[in-house]
Scaffold this active site. Structure first.
Site, PDB file in Angstrom:
ATOM      1  N   HIS A   1     -21.516 -14.570   6.564  1.00  0.00           N
ATOM      2  CA  HIS A   1     -21.405 -15.302   7.990  1.00  0.00           C
ATOM      3  C   HIS A   1     -20.088 -16.206   7.660  1.00  0.00           C
ATOM      4  CE1 HIS A   1     -22.394 -17.694  11.213  1.00  0.00           C
ATOM      5  NE2 HIS A   1     -23.100 -16.632  11.634  1.00  0.00           N
TER       6      HIS A   1
ATOM      7  N   ASP B   1     -28.664 -10.369  11.657  1.00  0.00           N
ATOM      8  CA  ASP B   1     -28.662  -8.984  12.134  1.00  0.00           C
ATOM      9  C   ASP B   1     -29.256  -8.101  11.113  1.00  0.00           C
ATOM     10  OD1 ASP B   1     -27.534  -9.709  14.516  1.00  0.00           O
ATOM     11  OD2 ASP B   1     -25.444  -9.850  13.808  1.00  0.00           O
TER      12      ASP B   1
HETATM   13  N1  ACO Z   1     -20.029  -7.226   2.519  1.00  0.00           N
HETATM   14  C1  ACO Z   1     -19.059  -7.142   1.657  1.00  0.00           C
HETATM   15  N2  ACO Z   1     -18.192  -8.000   1.247  1.00  0.00           N
HETATM   16  C2  ACO Z   1     -17.908  -9.248   2.259  1.00  0.00           C
HETATM   17  C3  ACO Z   1     -18.779  -9.136   3.333  1.00  0.00           C
HETATM   18  C4  ACO Z   1     -19.941  -8.076   3.583  1.00  0.00           C
HETATM   19  N3  ACO Z   1     -20.575  -8.021   4.428  1.00  0.00           N
HETATM   20  N4  ACO Z   1     -18.669 -10.216   4.237  1.00  0.00           N
HETATM   21  C5  ACO Z   1     -17.689 -11.019   3.584  1.00  0.00           C
HETATM   22  N5  ACO Z   1     -17.245 -10.158   2.323  1.00  0.00           N
HETATM   23  C6  ACO Z   1     -16.246 -10.571   1.540  1.00  0.00           C
HETATM   24  C7  ACO Z   1     -14.944 -10.280   1.921  1.00  0.00           C
HETATM   25  O1  ACO Z   1     -14.300  -9.158   1.510  1.00  0.00           O
HETATM   26  C8  ACO Z   1     -14.335 -11.445   1.101  1.00  0.00           C
HETATM   27  O2  ACO Z   1     -13.911 -10.996  -0.085  1.00  0.00           O
HETATM   28  P1  ACO Z   1     -12.541 -11.584  -0.955  1.00  0.00           P
HETATM   29  O3  ACO Z   1     -12.691 -13.095  -1.056  1.00  0.00           O
HETATM   30  O4  ACO Z   1     -12.652 -10.886  -2.347  1.00  0.00           O
HETATM   31  O5  ACO Z   1     -11.397 -11.062  -0.351  1.00  0.00           O
HETATM   32  C9  ACO Z   1     -15.119 -12.768   1.209  1.00  0.00           C
HETATM   33  O6  ACO Z   1     -16.483 -11.864   1.100  1.00  0.00           O
HETATM   34  C10 ACO Z   1     -15.201 -13.409   2.091  1.00  0.00           C
HETATM   35  O7  ACO Z   1     -15.090 -12.968   3.395  1.00  0.00           O
HETATM   36  P2  ACO Z   1     -14.296 -13.261   4.651  1.00  0.00           P
HETATM   37  O8  ACO Z   1     -14.194 -11.773   5.271  1.00  0.00           O
HETATM   38  O9  ACO Z   1     -13.091 -14.069   4.588  1.00  0.00           O
HETATM   39  O10 ACO Z   1     -15.443 -13.953   5.666  1.00  0.00           O
HETATM   40  P3  ACO Z   1     -15.448 -14.257   7.185  1.00  0.00           P
HETATM   41  O11 ACO Z   1     -15.959 -15.828   7.165  1.00  0.00           O
HETATM   42  O12 ACO Z   1     -13.851 -14.045   7.579  1.00  0.00           O
HETATM   43  O13 ACO Z   1     -16.218 -13.269   7.624  1.00  0.00           O
HETATM   44  C11 ACO Z   1     -17.964 -11.976   8.654  1.00  0.00           C
HETATM   45  C12 ACO Z   1     -17.469 -13.347   7.927  1.00  0.00           C
HETATM   46  C13 ACO Z   1     -17.082 -11.217   9.519  1.00  0.00           C
HETATM   47  C14 ACO Z   1     -19.409 -12.138   9.222  1.00  0.00           C
HETATM   48  C15 ACO Z   1     -18.059 -11.016   7.451  1.00  0.00           C
HETATM   49  O14 ACO Z   1     -19.068 -11.559   6.437  1.00  0.00           O
HETATM   50  C16 ACO Z   1     -18.661  -9.714   7.736  1.00  0.00           C
HETATM   51  O15 ACO Z   1     -17.810  -8.565   8.248  1.00  0.00           O
HETATM   52  N6  ACO Z   1     -19.905  -9.513   7.467  1.00  0.00           N
HETATM   53  C17 ACO Z   1     -20.558  -7.886   8.035  1.00  0.00           C
HETATM   54  C18 ACO Z   1     -20.778  -8.123   9.484  1.00  0.00           C
HETATM   55  C19 ACO Z   1     -21.718  -8.943  10.133  1.00  0.00           C
HETATM   56  O16 ACO Z   1     -23.170  -8.825   9.779  1.00  0.00           O
HETATM   57  N7  ACO Z   1     -21.682  -9.636  11.253  1.00  0.00           N
HETATM   58  C20 ACO Z   1     -22.609 -10.576  11.533  1.00  0.00           C
HETATM   59  C21 ACO Z   1     -22.126 -11.819  11.690  1.00  0.00           C
HETATM   60  S1  ACO Z   1     -23.401 -12.788  12.382  1.00  0.00           S
HETATM   61  C22 ACO Z   1     -23.435 -12.671  13.852  1.00  0.00           C
HETATM   62  O17 ACO Z   1     -22.360 -12.418  14.353  1.00  0.00           O
HETATM   63  C23 ACO Z   1     -24.904 -12.623  14.854  1.00  0.00           C
END
Ligand code: ACO
Length: 429
Positions: free
Chosen positions: A306, A364
């Site tokens: 998140h 979620d």
């Molecule tokens: N699975 C694997 N790796 C992940 C995940 C995940 N679900 N989420 C983040 N990471 C990793 C990224 O690849 C990144 O790795 P790195 O530093 O080696 O490049 C690191 O963790 C940081 O992640 P970011 O993408 O920079 O975090 P951001 O804050 O931009 O993204 C997000 C947040 C979009 C929610 C992301 O965690 C994601 O895509 N999760 C899966 C989708 C999801 O569950 N969304 C629901 C959000 S809650 C809602 O809307 C109610």
């Protein structure tokens, strides 16, 4: 005395900016005069360090896993209040007294039906249209039906528009489902609670009596409470940005629905369930985790991570609890996907990849399993989220319109395109 932050750049140039304090949470540097004083803008794609507004509605401490609506912890609201009580709180700022609650519920219930002509909109959609596509269109179309609540500068119009949206979203979501199913639309039954009425409009048919199960009604109500608001997330910011131009509330909420549809936002519960189906069996978890950790695969552990929570999402804990209750009520304690989700969560929470990146389950991760058990089809999950979030969107929109500091939202950019050049005639290009 206001604290100040000093920016220095170039040869001895400097400018000072006030530091503003909220009631809780990090301070912010007020950079409204930055361009006037320095000739520079800030660069912050994704708004990682940017506060777009003041707001008194929702507070999140992502490091500690805290979520407050109007100061009340989500854990207390989710177990002690119903959704319309929480809606009143989010909209008005205080929990209602008994009289205020009854008046609010009465006002919402008086607006549950949609204009009869609106029902004809549905015939224009393909039967297999995604419910979110239908919602974007039909909710936007409400602006064409309720001309008496479109004056955004009239507080009475704003409250009527808010009540209409909160009251009609369940009806419209249920209609989108019934249209997909090829079943007749069910009129709302106003003697039922908000959530029981929604289940009636979803699952009743004119052929037989439908009695909503109180355990399942309570679970749905909890899903709605947990999704009601979440401060300045992407869809809420979309609603605010749309509304900042003076657009009407129905159009703004339709814009919020469009944003929510994306898989990185509201579409994640659908994606989380699809992911569990794809993994299929606990023996496949290590293989899947390895894939998620491989950056080239493009795979993510859906329902994990998140932007704000760098700790366990407090809503995920409540949702996991609800999941247990619903599955027990339906005799599905051994549900394959729930067991798989628990196993996946356990492994991920112990894996250094997720631990070091502070990736925890978000709301979620479990909400898809609960919704599926309630009989809600996967493609409607985000529609349920939109229904719940309408309360937060409209409260945030109203807060913005009533804010004397409100201006049209207009970010700037770092231009990286060509510098000025001359147009060459086509035969010489
Ligand atoms: N699975 C694997 N790796 C992940 C995940 C995940 N679900 N989420 C983040 N990471 C990793 C990224 O690849 C990144 O790795 P790195 O530093 O080696 O490049 C690191 O963790 C940081 O992640 P970011 O993408 O920079 O975090 P951001 O804050 O931009 O993204 C997000 C947040 C979009 C929610 C992301 O965690 C994601 O895509 N999760 C899966 C989708 C999801 O569950 N969304 C629901 C959000 S809650 C809602 O809307 C109610």
């Amino acid at each position: 005395m206001t604290d100040k932050a000093t920016l220095t750049w170039g040869a001895g140039k400097s400018a000072e900016f006030p530091i503003l304090k909220g009631t809780i949470g990090p301070d912010v540097i007020d950079i409204r005069t930055l361009y006037a004083n320095t000739g520079m803008f800030t660069y912050d794609p994704g708004y990682m360090s940017t506060g777009s507004t003041k707001s008194a509605i929702t507070y999140i401490d992502g490091d500690k896993g805290i979520l407050l609506y109007r100061g009340y912890p989500i854990e207390q609201l989710a177990v002690q209040c119903d959704f319309l009580e929480v809606s009143y709180l989010i909209k008005h700022g205080e929990l209602p007294t008994k009289t205020q609650y009854e008046d609010w519920v009465g006002r919402v219930k008086r607006h549950t039906m949609v204009h009869d002509q609106l029902t004809r909109f549905f015939n224009g959609f393909r039967r297999d249209a995604h419910p979110m596509a239908v919602l974007v269109g039909v909710v936007g179309a409400l602006s064409a039906f309720y001309h008496d609540s479109l004056d955004i500068n009239n507080p009475e119009h704003r409250i009527i528009a808010a009540i209409r949206l909160i009251a009609k979203l369940p009806t419209i979501v249920a209609m989108a489902y019934k249209y997909n199913m090829g079943q007749p639309f069910m009129y709302p039954r106003n003697e039922l609670s908000y959530s029981a009425n929604f289940m009636h409009m979803m699952f009743a048919t004119p052929c037989e009596t439908y009695v909503p199960n109180p355990v399942l009604v309570r679970a749905l109500d909890r899903i709605l409470i947990l999704h009601a608001d979440h401060e300045q997330n992407a869809s809420t910011s979309t609603v605010r940005l749309s509304g900042s131009s003076g657009a009407n509330p129905f159009a703004c909420i339709a814009a919020g629905i469009a944003c929510l549809w994306g898989p990185a936002h509201g579409g994640a519960n659908e994606a989380a369930l699809a992911m569990l189906e794809q993994i299929g069996d606990a023996s496949k978890i290590p293989e899947f985790i390895a894939k998620v950790k491989d950056k080239n695969s493009g795979a993510k552990l859906m329902g994990f991570g998140h932007r704000v929570y760098k700790n366990y999402d407090p809503r995920a804990k409540l949702m996991r609890e609800t999941c247990h209750e619903v599955l027990a009520e339906l005799g599905l304690q051994n549900d394959r996907l729930f067991k798989l989700a628990l196993a996946l969560e356990k492994i991920a929470l112990e894996d250094d990849y997720f631990v070091s990146r502070k990736l925890y389950p978000n709301v979620d991760f479990y909400s898809g399993i609960v919704q599926r058990a309630l009989g809600i089809p996967t493609n409607l999950f985000t529609g349920i989220f939109a229904l719940a979030r309408t309360v937060g969107w409209i409260a945030q929109w109203n807060e913005m319109i009533a804010d004397p500091e409100q201006k049209i939202g207009r970010p700037r950019q770092l231009y990286t395109g060509p510098t000025t050049r001359e147009v060459v005639p086509m035969d010489k290009r």
